[in-house]
Design a protein around this motif. Structure first.
Motif, PDB file in Angstrom:
ATOM      1  N   THR A   1      28.800  19.391  19.659  1.00  0.00           N
ATOM      2  CA  THR A   1      28.720  18.086  20.101  1.00  0.00           C
ATOM      3  C   THR A   1      28.316  17.508  18.579  1.00  0.00           C
TER       4      THR A   1
ATOM      5  N   HIS B   1      35.124  14.364  23.794  1.00  0.00           N
ATOM      6  CA  HIS B   1      35.502  13.940  25.173  1.00  0.00           C
ATOM      7  C   HIS B   1      36.932  14.602  25.553  1.00  0.00           C
TER       8      HIS B   1
ATOM      9  N   TYR C   1      38.148  17.286  25.338  1.00  0.00           N
ATOM     10  CA  TYR C   1      37.945  18.465  26.223  1.00  0.00           C
ATOM     11  C   TYR C   1      37.708  18.367  27.624  1.00  0.00           C
ATOM     12  N   ILE C   2      36.854  17.440  27.683  1.00  0.00           N
ATOM     13  CA  ILE C   2      36.521  17.026  29.326  1.00  0.00           C
ATOM     14  C   ILE C   2      38.022  16.311  29.899  1.00  0.00           C
TER      15      ILE C   2
ATOM     16  N   ASN D   1      40.158  18.891  30.746  1.00  0.00           N
ATOM     17  CA  ASN D   1      39.739  19.893  31.997  1.00  0.00           C
ATOM     18  C   ASN D   1      39.289  19.660  33.130  1.00  0.00           C
ATOM     19  N   ALA D   2      38.734  18.185  33.041  1.00  0.00           N
ATOM     20  CA  ALA D   2      38.359  17.755  34.385  1.00  0.00           C
ATOM     21  C   ALA D   2      39.456  17.660  35.419  1.00  0.00           C
TER      22      ALA D   2
ATOM     23  N   THR E   1      33.483  21.377  33.960  1.00  0.00           N
ATOM     24  CA  THR E   1      34.354  20.333  33.650  1.00  0.00           C
ATOM     25  C   THR E   1      35.277  20.099  34.821  1.00  0.00           C
TER      26      THR E   1
ATOM     27  N   ALA F   1      33.063  18.246  37.349  1.00  0.00           N
ATOM     28  CA  ALA F   1      32.909  16.788  36.706  1.00  0.00           C
ATOM     29  C   ALA F   1      34.252  16.125  37.508  1.00  0.00           C
TER      30      ALA F   1
ATOM     31  N   LEU G   1      29.513  19.121  33.480  1.00  0.00           N
ATOM     32  CA  LEU G   1      29.673  18.875  32.152  1.00  0.00           C
ATOM     33  C   LEU G   1      30.680  17.572  32.046  1.00  0.00           C
ATOM     34  N   THR G   2      30.063  16.422  31.598  1.00  0.00           N
ATOM     35  CA  THR G   2      30.778  15.127  31.720  1.00  0.00           C
ATOM     36  C   THR G   2      30.775  14.411  30.343  1.00  0.00           C
ATOM     37  N   HIS G   3      31.538  13.356  30.379  1.00  0.00           N
ATOM     38  CA  HIS G   3      31.718  12.747  29.083  1.00  0.00           C
ATOM     39  C   HIS G   3      30.209  12.170  28.242  1.00  0.00           C
TER      40      HIS G   3
ATOM     41  N   TYR H   1      27.462  13.785  28.452  1.00  0.00           N
ATOM     42  CA  TYR H   1      26.665  14.775  27.756  1.00  0.00           C
ATOM     43  C   TYR H   1      27.146  14.561  26.069  1.00  0.00           C
TER      44      TYR H   1
END
Lengths: 452, 452
Positions: free
Chosen positions: A358, A441, A443-444, A447-448, B358, B361, B439-441, B443
């Motif tokens: 990050t 962001h 990546y999330i 994958n979310a 994720t 999340a 694991l969220t935005h 973070y």
């Protein structure tokens, strides 16, 4: 136990398996057109992608085809077929995951089969056929059986891979239905279309090539790969298929592949998550003009190994460049480790640290997080011998930051798309580089809600 | 080597150290008011936070103070001081990171010192004093020396911790300047203010308590902690301070702490990154009415150990509830493992998987990613014996998803703020629970620019 009893027991086992297969087929047939194929919003192409898919040479003895079977996605190709000439030597490396997919187990069992009758590879995207019980093997049998019949090659020489969602039954009838069209479309120049058909969250198709001088003529190598997330190969790879017209025995080919996989595919990580489906298959058709490579210590063998390594490394790096959400391509270059295992541990600890990743995403020269990652790696390390460099800039050594530490210069360096983070442990001579990307962001986002 | 030569060499070493200390002091003095304290935008309080800081009992023999020393932050307290009565027994557990901070090494060296002269703990937030070379130890000496002098306790009994940015010299003069005010403000009821002063990216102050019946009167335990990111303790903890009025020897206290740390602080992870600064200190003043705990197998000892374990677990869970960006509090409950090490490996592999985190999340019941994480863990696992449950719902067993798999019910479960993911390996009797968050935005927001 008597012979009769043994035979009866074996029969019962076979019958039970058959029941499972039939049950799976029934379930697949009854499923309400199982998760209806849906259009996927196209991801923007990774900023780290190569400018274009490379011009790959035709490999004598190899033909490709792609088709849209509607396994999960709509409006795109999702199955590739490769036909390999009789006599092709095949080597491979596969995930060591203890929950690996049925198709991976099937490939591993088939690697040693006889090479005379020709061979084929069939791959689908959209569904990984992983953790699908006895139905998973039934699906593999159905798909490889259909290909064997259509091409007239032994089923023992048809390799398959599946990539996509884990845990949903593979609607293999959609794939077997597409086999006739695939066979009709086989084309020696179809490799790029094949590379596109195996993409999942990939934002670009991945290809690489090499040509080296053999005895009596050139040896050509062309490879394709898919991979973007769930990338932390364990003694294996993503889905990777490499073809060459070299003449070489399967045993010699396997030796070369096995010793090159550690520094290439096993030296990349996007998110520390190892896939259930990783597979690397290298096929040497022996259809090129060059003489057989017999002595692995010879000049041509060495050039071939270097060429193959180059293709493997190139594809591995392309997988990282397409890491989900990646905006930075980062080499973690560890030197001065006490031994090779420690060098690997430290490199992977830094490459997988969410805090390091990050910070890179935020273009923050936060070398303190690199120090923390070295500390947690479990490898032998001495705080006061550690040296951290970003590019050519040494930022910290002798246990603290350098006296002329220049935050502005370090920050400027972080703005580049390709970074090298150097970690010298100052303890020995072992070194290891691994490649990774930043954690953003995107990546999330990806994958979310990848599955639903 | 002659005696003279030895003495000379020792002198040279001491002088060299002194030079380093002076250099560090000079640098600190010359630094352009080193990174000027800046106001930090307040983070919104974690949705998983307890309703309020708990009412903690006063512990006889312990006083607290907090002050705003301007180490890095402005407009908030950033130093806490604790005075402990003479005779207080102290136990601890610390990070095993090979790059641990100077203050951690200093605490470890002091743990065995004599308990007669009283003791103190001083902690600052904003700067971790980690990877700060010889200057790091000089800063520890300056801070603990100032406290020792002001309180009239031996410097060998002054424990310090620092938490915040790694690799920047600690402006320890700001802390020593605040010592007189801290001493003047010591208050037996000041524990909540102390808990607030040690926060960094924490969004709430963390406290927990227990009271058990001793022989002759109650035994009280009160503890505080800080921690939010860089959370993956390795045989140790975050910054945690627990106080009790129990009478118990340091050796017995250490035994209890050491055997409870694995199931509590070592069983949590926010982001798999182990800190350079983790420290747990437990202080027993012996000032309560209860008789000394001598026999660790006795009834009171067992109750005391259970009470202490409860406080440790509560604080550990609060750290996860304040995990950077967390919106879900998740227990990974592994059962049926071949042995304890495997249970731990599997639990941590699932808890640290970015793909699992994720999915949580995104409220996606993506149990296939749990299967993949089990597979990569390196622990003994058999795909066909594995059972995955979300809450009470078994989603997959016998190698594939259950016949009556209900996606809607699984999705509804994921919407809850507190989740239990069960993994039964079906191989043995070992079990382990670990706790993590999603694991969220947020973070990434927090960590892409924490330092700058």
């Amino acid at each position: 136990m008597s012979k009769d009893k043994k035979e009866l027991k074996a029969k019962a086992v076979k019958l039970k398996a058959k029941v499972e297969v039939l049950k799976a087929r029934l379930e697949a047939a009854l499923a309400p057109a199982s998760p209806a194929p849906k259009a996927k919003a196209a991801n923007p192409v990774s900023p780290l992608a190569p400018a274009a898919f490379p011009a790959l040479p035709v490999i004598a003895g190899v033909e490709f085809a792609a088709a849209a079977a509607g396994v999960r996605y709509a409006g795109r190709t999702d199955v590739m077929l490769v036909r390999l000439a009789p006599g092709t030597a095949i080597a491979g490396a596969f995930t060591r995951s203890s929950t690996r997919a049925a198709c991976v187990l099937d490939c591993q069992a088939k690697l040693t089969a006889n090479a005379e009758g020709g061979a084929a590879i069939i791959v689908n995207s959209g569904n990984a056929n992983a953790f699908t019980g006895a139905g998973g093997q039934a699906s593999v049998d159905a798909v490889t059986g259909a290909v064997a019949q259509a091409l007239g090659v032994p089923a023992q020489r048809v390799f398959s891979s599946s990539t996509g969602v884990i845990g949903e039954p593979l609607p293999h009838d959609r794939i077997t239905a597409a086999v006739p069209a695939l066979v009709a479309g086989l084309d020696p120049a179809g490799i790029e279309a094949a590379a596109r058909a195996i993409m999942t969250t990939d934002t670009f198709a991945k290809g690489a090539m090499a040509e080296i001088a053999g005895e009596g003529g050139p040896i050509r190598i062309a490879g394709i790969a898919k991979g973007s997330g769930m990338i932390a190969p364990d003694m294996a790879t993503m889905l990777v298929y490499i073809f060459t017209d070299a003449k070489i025995s399967a045993a010699n080919l396997q030796k070369i592949v096995s010793r090159q996989v550690d520094d290439t595919f096993n030296a990349i990580t996007v998110d520390s998550d190892t896939s259930t489906s990783d597979a690397l298959i290298v096929a040497a058709t022996g259809q090129g003009p060059a003489a057989e490579i017999r002595d692995l210590r010879g000049k041509v063998a060495k050039a071939f190994e270097a060429g193959l390594r180059g293709v493997m490394m190139d594809l591995a790096h392309q997988v990282v460049r397409d890491g989900e959400g990646a905006t930075k391509f980062v080499e973690i270059r560890v030197t001065g480790a006490a031994d090779a295992a420690d060098a690997h541990k430290v490199a992977m600890a830094v490459a997988n640290s969410p805090l390091v990743k990050t910070a890179i995403a935020g273009e923050d020269a936060n070398w303190g997080r690199v120090v923390a990652a070295v500390g947690k790696s479990g490898a032998k390390a001495d705080r006061d011998r550690l040296k951290i460099a970003f590019g050519d800039m040494v930022l910290a050594e002798n246990g603290w930051r350098v006296p002329d530490y220049d935050e502005a210069a370090a920050s400027a360096y972080m703005k580049q798309p390709e970074l090298v983070i150097g970690v010298d442990l100052g303890l020995g001579k072992a070194a290891k580089s691994v490649w990774t990307c930043d954690l953003t962001h995107r990546y999330i986002d990806i994958n979310a809600d990848y599955r639903s």
